[in-house]
Motif scaffolding. Structure first.
Motif, PDB file in Angstrom:
ATOM      1  N   ARG A  11      26.205  15.240  17.645  1.00 45.05           N
ATOM      2  CA  ARG A  11      26.964  13.999  17.635  1.00 45.05           C
ATOM      3  C   ARG A  11      26.580  13.168  18.843  1.00 45.05           C
ATOM      4  O   ARG A  11      26.018  13.646  19.807  1.00 45.05           O
ATOM      5  N   LYS A 103      25.940   4.694  12.324  1.00 47.46           N
ATOM      6  CA  LYS A 103      27.268   5.056  11.847  1.00 47.46           C
ATOM      7  C   LYS A 103      27.677   4.200  10.655  1.00 47.46           C
ATOM      8  O   LYS A 103      27.430   2.994  10.628  1.00 47.46           O
ATOM      9  N   ASN A 130      32.866  10.188  12.883  1.00 51.72           N
ATOM     10  CA  ASN A 130      31.574   9.588  13.224  1.00 51.72           C
ATOM     11  C   ASN A 130      31.319   8.342  12.381  1.00 51.72           C
ATOM     12  O   ASN A 130      30.408   8.306  11.543  1.00 51.72           O
ATOM     13  N   GLU A 285      29.378  11.624   7.004  1.00 50.81           N
ATOM     14  CA  GLU A 285      28.307  12.494   7.471  1.00 50.81           C
ATOM     15  C   GLU A 285      27.360  12.885   6.339  1.00 50.81           C
ATOM     16  O   GLU A 285      26.546  13.802   6.482  1.00 50.81           O
TER      17      GLU A 285
END
Length: 299
Positions: A11, A103, A130, A285
């Protein structure tokens, strides 16, 4: 080239600058993994995570999620996509590729209940979600004081039976083309087929029951009347069928005959928050592949 399963993704900014994610689904056949791995090896990529699932070894569908690191990824990604299309055509792959450093932008729709919205905001502020929250849209003013201290734009767009079409058009104008997903965080309105068409498999709803039980309105009252001993919540993609879209995540908790409807709602709020946060995290993700009315979730 190293391959490993169940490795947590890195991350943050610099740690993901050269990382990409690939999702693939196709008719199962020999040679798919070898061909994809060989292609990435020849490109100089290093596979850091690989998860796969086969529905049926003969005549079924094959699904795979791959994370890999590639030096100078941003400068090479378009050429990589172009070259990989030859592999995709040969094996009839349905595939997508995304950059971990980019993102996804989400819009949260909410009405008067704050628990699911707050859970997402807390995860986002802590860095556990995220994604970028581009905006919050509501048909009420109630959540404005919660949202604006986070520095997130808040749009009030009222909805009535007579103004629903115009309200949805306004929502589409506000969202524009810069949002990757819409999260219905207890947004107590049914979205129209025309709206859904703009965001196929990109609208996530939280339904306060363990679907397919108790579809529609007042599911906790339905559950109480039925005398259930377990209640749950379901996060799913929105389709034209009410509460009938592909299920992403579910969870449950035991209850008893002593619990009234308000008790079920209180217990259910905790389940809803956790289930929705998980589903949104997996979506941003790139851990979900939709096949027909089901999902394959690599978590």
């Amino acid at each position: 080239m190293n391959q490993a399963s169940n490795t947590a993704p890195l991350r943050g900014g610099d740690t993901t600058i050269n990382r990409a994610r690939m999702l693939i689904s196709c008719p199962d056949q020999p040679g798919i993994v070898a061909a994809v791995s060989q292609f990435l090896f020849e490109y100089g990529a290093n596979i850091v995570q690989s998860d796969q699932y086969t529905m049926d070894p003969e005549g079924g569908m094959f699904f795979i999620r791959i994370e890999f690191d590639l030096p100078d990824l941003s400068a090479r990604v378009e050429q990589l996509k172009h070259d990989f299309s030859k592999v995709a055509d040969h094996f009839r792959l349905d595939w997508s590729l995304s950059l971990a450093a980019q993102k996804k932008r989400i819009a949260i729709f909410v009405s008067k209940e704050d628990h699911c919205l707050l859970e997402l905001l807390w995860h986002w502020r802590a860095g556990d979600l995220n994604a970028d929250i581009a905006m919050v849209i509501s048909n009420h003013h109630d959540m404005r004081s919660l949202v604006e201290p986070f520095g997130i734009p808040y749009h009030y767009i009222p909805v009535t039976a007579d103004t629903k079409k115009d309200a949805e058009q306004r929502q589409l104008e506000v969202v524009g083309d810069n949002v990757d997903a819409i999260i219905l965080a207890r947004y107590m309105q049914i979205v129209s087929p025309a709206f859904i068409e703009h965001f196929a498999n990109r609208i996530i709803n939280i339904h306060h029951s363990f679907l397919p039980a108790f579809v529609g309105g007042k599911p906790y009252a339905q559950a109480h009347n039925r005398g259930v001993k377990i209640i749950g919540a379901t996060a799913h993609y929105v389709t034209e069928e009410l509460d009938g879209g592909p299920i992403i995540e579910q969870d449950v908790q035991r209850v008893s005959h002593r619990d009234n409807v308000e008790d079920l709602k209180r217990i259910g709020r905790h389940i809803e928050r956790i289930v929705l946060a998980r589903a949104v995290s997996w979506h941003v993700e790139d851990r979900i592949i939709v096949h027909n009315n089901k999902t394959v979730v690599f978590n």
